[in-house]
Scaffold this motif. Structure first.
Motif, short mmCIF file in Angstrom:
data_model
loop_
_atom_site.label_atom_id
_atom_site.label_comp_id
_atom_site.label_asym_id
_atom_site.label_seq_id
_atom_site.Cartn_x
_atom_site.Cartn_y
_atom_site.Cartn_z
N ASP A 38 0.66 -1.18 0.00
CA ASP A 38 -0.16 -0.20 -0.05
C ASP A 38 0.54 1.31 -0.02
O ASP A 38 0.31 2.25 -0.33
N ASP A 39 2.24 1.15 0.46
CA ASP A 39 2.94 2.27 0.39
C ASP A 39 3.07 2.99 -0.97
O ASP A 39 3.42 4.34 -1.02
N GLY A 40 2.81 2.10 -2.02
CA GLY A 40 2.87 2.92 -3.21
C GLY A 40 1.54 3.47 -3.84
O GLY A 40 1.74 4.02 -5.09
N LEU A 41 0.50 3.20 -3.02
CA LEU A 41 -0.73 3.78 -3.74
C LEU A 41 -0.76 5.34 -4.15
O LEU A 41 -0.22 6.23 -3.02
N ARG A 42 -1.26 5.74 -5.01
CA ARG A 42 -1.50 6.95 -5.51
C ARG A 42 -2.94 7.01 -6.10
O ARG A 42 -3.42 6.02 -6.08
N PRO A 43 -3.61 8.21 -6.08
CA PRO A 43 -4.80 8.48 -6.65
C PRO A 43 -5.09 7.76 -7.96
O PRO A 43 -4.16 7.63 -8.68
N GLY A 44 -5.91 6.92 -8.16
CA GLY A 44 -6.29 6.43 -9.12
C GLY A 44 -5.57 4.93 -9.56
O GLY A 44 -5.71 4.39 -10.60
#
Length: 190
Positions: A38-44
């Motif tokens: 989840d650390d890489g999650l960005r909008p979209g």
């Protein structure tokens, strides 16, 4: 892990429908938990969580997660060039080092022995073909043995072909990862 930290959870959608391709087999607690992927999650970005029960304790499941270094344990005809994923543990694979290859296109980003490992799509050809992405595999104890969880984060693709890919990715990954997790759980329970 190659992306800014502190974004985890910001793009997480609300509770998925049970059985949906975004949260197949996952409990609400498994969906709500933050994983290193989840650390890489960005909008979209697309976030998916898959989980299966396993009759074996976490210590018996962990070596099978490490086996992902040598084979994908999914549909071997499709993702292992027709070679059968080994049905016996390979000695030495539990000695992990960040950067090791997993399933040909991934590399190990982080791990907690006997608990979880996080993989990223390798730079170069794999990233050009599949895009960036992270997967955390976690094994957690429960009253009947353990739970084997896979949490994924992948960017949505742009354009017409990207829209088709975004719609198909959760379903295609579900088919492959469901088989993988069930196979690993079965092998660990033997």
């Amino acid at each position: 892990m190659g992306t800014p930290n502190g974004t985890a959870g910001h793009t997480r959608p609300g509770s998925p429908m049970p059985g949906s391709p975004m949260a197949w087999g996952a409990t609400q607690a498994e969906w709500d938990r933050n994983y290193p992927s989840d650390d890489g999650l960005r909008p979209g970005w697309l976030r998916m969580v898959r989980a299966v029960p396993c009759a074996a304790p976490p210590d018996a499941v962990w070596p099978w997660l490490c086996q992902l270094q040598v084979a994908p344990y999914s549909y071997d005809l499709l993702d292992n060039r027709g070679r059968r994923s080994p049905r016996h543990l390979t000695p030495g694979l539990t000695d992990l080092t960040v950067g090791q290859d997993f399933m040909t296109i991934f590399q190990l980003e982080e791990f907690v022995t006997r608990s979880r490992l996080t993989l990223s799509v390798k730079p170069g050809g794999p990233t050009r073909l599949f895009g960036a992405g992270w997967i955390t595999y976690a094994v957690e104890p429960d009253g009947r043995g353990s739970r084997l969880v896979g949490a994924l984060a992948f960017p949505e693709r742009r354009g017409v072909l990207g829209a088709v890919s975004n719609a198909l990715l959760p379903w295609g990954d579900l088919v492959m990862m469901r088989k993988q997790l069930l196979t690993l759980a079965d092998l660990a329970a033997r």
